[in-house]
Motif scaffolding. Structure first.
Motif, short mmCIF file in Angstrom:
data_model
loop_
_atom_site.label_atom_id
_atom_site.label_comp_id
_atom_site.label_asym_id
_atom_site.label_seq_id
_atom_site.Cartn_x
_atom_site.Cartn_y
_atom_site.Cartn_z
N PRO A 279 0.83 -1.21 0.00
CA PRO A 279 0.00 0.00 0.00
C PRO A 279 0.86 1.26 0.00
CG PRO A 279 -0.03 -1.07 2.16
CD PRO A 279 0.66 -2.02 1.22
N LEU A 280 0.48 2.22 -0.84
CA LEU A 280 1.17 3.50 -0.87
C LEU A 280 0.52 4.41 0.17
CD1 LEU A 280 1.55 4.01 -4.73
CD2 LEU A 280 3.37 3.50 -3.09
N LEU A 281 1.23 4.70 1.23
CA LEU A 281 0.66 5.43 2.36
C LEU A 281 0.96 6.92 2.24
CD1 LEU A 281 1.76 2.99 5.21
CD2 LEU A 281 -0.40 3.02 3.94
N ALA A 282 -0.01 7.73 2.56
CA ALA A 282 0.20 9.18 2.62
C ALA A 282 0.98 9.50 3.89
CB ALA A 282 -1.15 9.90 2.61
N PRO A 283 1.62 10.68 3.93
CA PRO A 283 2.42 11.03 5.11
C PRO A 283 1.65 10.97 6.42
CG PRO A 283 2.92 12.53 3.32
CD PRO A 283 1.77 11.67 2.86
N ASP A 284 0.34 11.28 6.39
CA ASP A 284 -0.44 11.30 7.63
C ASP A 284 -1.14 9.97 7.91
OD1 ASP A 284 0.27 13.89 8.24
OD2 ASP A 284 -1.43 14.77 7.15
N ASP A 285 -0.97 9.00 7.01
CA ASP A 285 -1.58 7.69 7.25
C ASP A 285 -0.82 6.96 8.36
OD1 ASP A 285 -3.41 8.14 5.26
OD2 ASP A 285 -2.40 6.91 3.76
N GLU A 286 -1.55 6.09 9.05
CA GLU A 286 -0.92 5.24 10.05
C GLU A 286 -0.21 4.07 9.35
OE1 GLU A 286 -0.58 5.81 13.13
OE2 GLU A 286 -2.02 7.41 13.50
N PRO A 287 0.94 3.68 9.89
CA PRO A 287 1.65 4.26 11.04
C PRO A 287 2.42 5.52 10.64
CG PRO A 287 2.86 2.36 10.21
CD PRO A 287 1.61 2.44 9.39
N ARG A 288 2.25 6.57 11.43
CA ARG A 288 2.91 7.84 11.15
C ARG A 288 4.27 7.89 11.82
NH1 ARG A 288 -2.06 11.77 12.43
NH2 ARG A 288 -1.34 11.22 14.50
N PRO A 289 5.22 8.60 11.21
CA PRO A 289 6.54 8.69 11.83
C PRO A 289 6.52 9.55 13.08
CG PRO A 289 6.42 10.10 9.91
CD PRO A 289 5.15 9.30 9.93
N PRO A 290 7.34 9.24 14.06
CA PRO A 290 7.41 10.05 15.28
C PRO A 290 8.23 11.31 15.04
CG PRO A 290 9.02 8.31 15.39
CD PRO A 290 8.26 8.10 14.09
N ALA A 291 8.31 12.15 16.03
CA ALA A 291 9.21 13.29 15.96
C ALA A 291 10.64 12.79 15.83
CB ALA A 291 9.07 14.15 17.22
N TYR A 292 11.43 13.51 15.05
CA TYR A 292 12.79 13.03 14.74
C TYR A 292 13.61 12.81 16.01
CZ TYR A 292 17.44 12.83 12.64
OH TYR A 292 18.69 12.44 12.26
N ASP A 293 13.51 13.70 16.98
CA ASP A 293 14.30 13.57 18.21
C ASP A 293 13.97 12.30 18.96
OD1 ASP A 293 15.49 15.93 17.59
OD2 ASP A 293 14.36 17.15 19.04
N HIS A 294 12.74 11.80 18.80
CA HIS A 294 12.33 10.61 19.53
C HIS A 294 13.07 9.36 19.05
CE1 HIS A 294 8.20 12.47 20.82
NE2 HIS A 294 9.26 13.11 21.32
N LEU A 295 13.59 9.40 17.83
CA LEU A 295 14.28 8.23 17.30
C LEU A 295 15.52 7.88 18.12
CD1 LEU A 295 14.10 8.99 13.48
CD2 LEU A 295 12.60 7.51 14.82
N TYR A 296 16.05 8.84 18.82
CA TYR A 296 17.29 8.64 19.57
C TYR A 296 17.05 8.61 21.08
CZ TYR A 296 19.03 9.79 14.97
OH TYR A 296 19.26 9.80 13.61
N SER A 297 15.78 8.47 21.47
CA SER A 297 15.43 8.37 22.89
C SER A 297 14.81 7.01 23.15
CB SER A 297 14.44 9.48 23.28
OG SER A 297 14.98 10.75 23.02
N PRO A 298 15.53 6.11 23.83
CA PRO A 298 14.99 4.76 24.09
C PRO A 298 13.63 4.81 24.74
CG PRO A 298 17.31 4.89 24.73
CD PRO A 298 16.87 6.30 24.40
N GLY A 299 12.69 4.06 24.17
CA GLY A 299 11.35 3.98 24.72
C GLY A 299 10.43 5.10 24.30
N ALA A 300 10.93 6.08 23.55
CA ALA A 300 10.09 7.22 23.16
C ALA A 300 9.13 6.88 22.03
CB ALA A 300 10.96 8.41 22.77
N VAL A 301 9.44 5.84 21.24
CA VAL A 301 8.60 5.46 20.10
C VAL A 301 7.89 4.15 20.45
CG1 VAL A 301 8.53 4.89 17.66
CG2 VAL A 301 10.19 6.57 18.50
N THR A 302 6.58 4.17 20.43
CA THR A 302 5.80 2.97 20.70
C THR A 302 5.87 2.03 19.51
OG1 THR A 302 4.29 4.22 22.10
CG2 THR A 302 3.53 2.07 21.31
N SER A 303 6.20 0.78 19.77
CA SER A 303 6.33 -0.20 18.69
C SER A 303 4.97 -0.51 18.07
CB SER A 303 6.96 -1.48 19.23
OG SER A 303 7.01 -2.48 18.23
#
Length: 306
Positions: A58-82
């Motif tokens: 499926p070709l997902l739009a940017p706002d479709d789920e699953p949506r990307p988290p804030a960039y800073d959250h990528l480097y914070s353990p536990g900040a992104v819900t799996s």
């Protein structure tokens, strides 16, 4: 150059170092190369396997789920819900890691850009998945132009379970290979360097794409090249008859969450996968024959992982 780092045999290491010295640029001259671009024999940047089942993602739009988290959250353990593994989350992973990012056009020529950077935009890296999504697990080749998966082999659920024993739930494998000729067409003997460079870019792209989903991605350093070739079907002569071959680069394990994992594949399961039903034949990438660069063959053999 990640493959060179694993060479331990003294004679092979000497061969690798000879290649390194031979292919360096110098102040007054370039390293050996083709000297000009043979546009009539430019390699096709898109590998396809004819005669396979194509599953479009499926070709997902940017706002479709699953949506990307804030960039800073990528480097914070536990900040992104799996998020759980399904067709949509898998589509996001491949979109962010290996998909096309844009088309450009100039002077009547049109070409694609991709998420994973590449030397000269030549993209020698091919991506594969061994995954148990749905009722028919298997080996799939990722086709970025179509954003789709080509089924290369069946892997029955019981066999997939044995292969992935010791890995977390919903774990799957991502394999990367290189078509050396795609780089050698432009860069000659230095192409092996650039293929390793591009494989590193692809690793980084897969890892950060996985992080946007709250997933883990780990390179399985202990897996031999022969095992990767067997898993990805790169050693199947008939499937590549008349087509440019691919060389094994690496295998990664990807799984939702951050659960600990082993890195051991079940050897008998690897052998059994080779005996399953396989599909498709690789397309030829150039109209003429690839130019042979012996230095590339020699360093590839010397740095082969046992």
């Amino acid at each position: 150059m990640n493959r060179m780092a694993v060479v331990q045999d003294a004679a092979l290491l000497a061969e690798v170092m000879r290649y390194h010295e031979r292919t360096k640029h110098h102040f007054a001259r370039f390293a050996p190369g083709p000297g000009r671009l043979d546009w009539s024999n430019q390699p096709d940047p898109f590998r396809r396997f004819e005669g396979t089942q194509l599953t479009r993602l499926p070709l997902l739009a940017p706002d479709d789920e699953p949506r990307p988290p804030a960039y800073d959250h990528l480097y914070s353990p536990g900040a992104v819900t799996s998020v759980p593994l399904d067709l949509r989350s898998l589509s996001r992973l491949l979109e962010y890691a290996l998909a096309l990012s844009a088309w450009k056009e100039a002077g009547g020529t049109r070409w694609a850009l991709r998420m994973n950077p590449s030397s000269g935009n030549l993209h020698p890296t091919e991506g594969y998945l061994i995954i148990g999504l749905g009722e028919a697990p298997g080996l799939f080749h990722y086709a970025p132009r179509e954003h789709a998966l080509e089924r290369r082999a069946d892997c029955p659920p019981e066999l997939f379970g044995r292969l992935m024993r010791g890995f977390p739930a919903q774990a799957f494998l991502v394999g990367l290979s290189s078509v050396y000729w795609r780089e050698a067409w432009k860069y000659g003997e230095r192409a092996f360097r650039y293929c390793q460079h591009d494989a590193g870019h692809a690793i980084g792209a897969v890892r950060i794409a996985a992080a946007t989903l709250g997933w883990s991605a780990r390179v399985l350093d202990e897996v031999a090249d022969a095992t990767i070739e067997a898993l990805l079907g790169l050693d199947r002569e008939a499937d590549f008859e008349g087509a440019e071959r691919e060389s094994a680069e690496l295998l990664m394990a990807v799984w939702p969450g951050d659960a600990p994992t082993t890195s051991n594949l079940e050897p008998t399961a690897v052998e059994e996968l080779k005996r399953q039903r396989w599909y498709g034949k690789a397309n030829r990438l150039t109209a003429g024959d690839p130019v042979r660069w012996d230095a590339i063959d020699e360093v590839a053999a010397a740095s082969r992982k046992a």
